[in-house]
Design a protein around this motif. Structure first.
Motif, PDB file in Angstrom:
ATOM      1  N   VAL A   1       3.399   5.592   1.204  1.00  0.00           N
ATOM      2  CA  VAL A   1       4.962   4.925   1.770  1.00  0.00           C
ATOM      3  C   VAL A   1       5.674   4.479   0.652  1.00  0.00           C
TER       4      VAL A   1
ATOM      5  N   GLY B   1       6.910   5.228  -2.170  1.00  0.00           N
ATOM      6  CA  GLY B   1       6.438   5.428  -3.449  1.00  0.00           C
ATOM      7  C   GLY B   1       5.140   4.730  -3.791  1.00  0.00           C
ATOM      8  N   THR B   2       4.218   4.258  -2.813  1.00  0.00           N
ATOM      9  CA  THR B   2       3.054   3.686  -2.994  1.00  0.00           C
ATOM     10  C   THR B   2       1.989   4.068  -2.213  1.00  0.00           C
ATOM     11  N   THR B   3       0.600   3.658  -2.248  1.00  0.00           N
ATOM     12  CA  THR B   3      -0.580   4.094  -1.408  1.00  0.00           C
ATOM     13  C   THR B   3      -1.049   3.060  -0.938  1.00  0.00           C
TER      14      THR B   3
ATOM     15  N   TYR C   1       2.487  -1.960  -7.897  1.00  0.00           N
ATOM     16  CA  TYR C   1       1.646  -1.339  -7.116  1.00  0.00           C
ATOM     17  C   TYR C   1       0.377  -2.097  -6.907  1.00  0.00           C
TER      18      TYR C   1
ATOM     19  N   THR D   1      -2.832   0.174  -7.169  1.00  0.00           N
ATOM     20  CA  THR D   1      -2.630   1.552  -7.146  1.00  0.00           C
ATOM     21  C   THR D   1      -1.678   2.239  -7.977  1.00  0.00           C
TER      22      THR D   1
ATOM     23  N   TYR E   1      -8.300   4.024  -7.792  1.00  0.00           N
ATOM     24  CA  TYR E   1      -7.984   2.624  -7.494  1.00  0.00           C
ATOM     25  C   TYR E   1      -9.269   1.544  -7.821  1.00  0.00           C
TER      26      TYR E   1
END
Lengths: 122, 108
Positions: free
Chosen positions: A103, A105-107, B32, B91, B97
């Protein structure tokens, strides 16, 4: 509503292979939008990412486990599986399967199974 | 490998308190960064993604901030159901991860 359910033996002997399956219901594992992952949690400890798979079969593994891990997918059964070889007591953990979404550009992992406890003991 | 360090490891607070949990990355990860909440016997639940975006259905008392190496999760007014363990997750190195070690939030 999407549901994920882990299944497999709750007890594995040292040096043997741990095998778990995650069955996905309420959605297709073959969707191009998602990846599918395994995460584990030793009793009383934190979360460790094990690996992730795409429906095409592309896999990504935690480098610390890579030599022992295999994740596979069976799109006909809407399932993906985890195999961890040469287990020791350190592999005793609650094993979760989860869906990874991308979503903006991230996960992140947005749906999780309830987890299954695997104990390594003779 | 990117290491994630949370502080504190545990925290005692009262209902109504404002609480902040910190997560530090061993290198810059831009934004991230996700936050999860885990209650005993339950799977983790995502609260915040991309450092500051609130997941649908999560109460607005939860907020996230930060970028680069330093991030915070803030609960503006603790509710009884918020007592849980919180994890950050980087991320940046997708599809690899790592999670922080967790912060256990307990009732004072």
């Amino acid at each position: 509503q999407l549901q994920l359910q882990e299944s497999g033996p709750g007890l594995v002997k040292p040096s043997e292979t741990l095998s778990l399956t995650c069955t996905v219901s309420g959605g297709s594992i073959s969707s191009s939008f998602y990846y599918w992952g395994w995460i584990r949690q030793p009793p009383g400890k934190g979360l460790e990412w094990i690996g992730t798979i795409y429906y095409s079969g592309s896999t990504y593994y935690n480098p610390s486990l890579k030599s022992r891990v295999t994740i596979s997918v069976d799109t006909s059964k809407n399932q993906f599986s985890l195999k961890l070889s040469s287990v020791t007591a350190a592999d005793t953990a609650l094993y979760y399967c989860a869906r990874r979404i991308a979503v903006a550009g991230t996960t992140y992992f947005d749906y999780w199974g309830q987890g299954t406890l695997v104990t390594v003991s003779s | 490998d990117i290491q994630m360090t949370q502080s504190p490891s545990s925290l005692s607070a009262s209902v109504g308190d404002r609480v902040t949990i910190t997560c530090r990355a061993s290198q810059s990860i831009s934004s991230y960064l996700n936050w999860y909440q885990q209650k005993p016997g339950k799977a983790p639940k995502v609260l915040i993604y991309a450092a500051s975006s609130l997941q649908s259905g999560v109460p607005s008392r939860f907020s996230g901030s930060g970028s680069g190496t330093d991030f915070t999760l803030t609960i503006s007014s603790l509710q009884p159901e918020d007592f849980a363990t919180y994890y950050c997750q980087q991320t940046y190195s997708t599809p690899m991860y790592t999670f922080g070690q967790g912060t256990k939030l307990e009732i004072k």
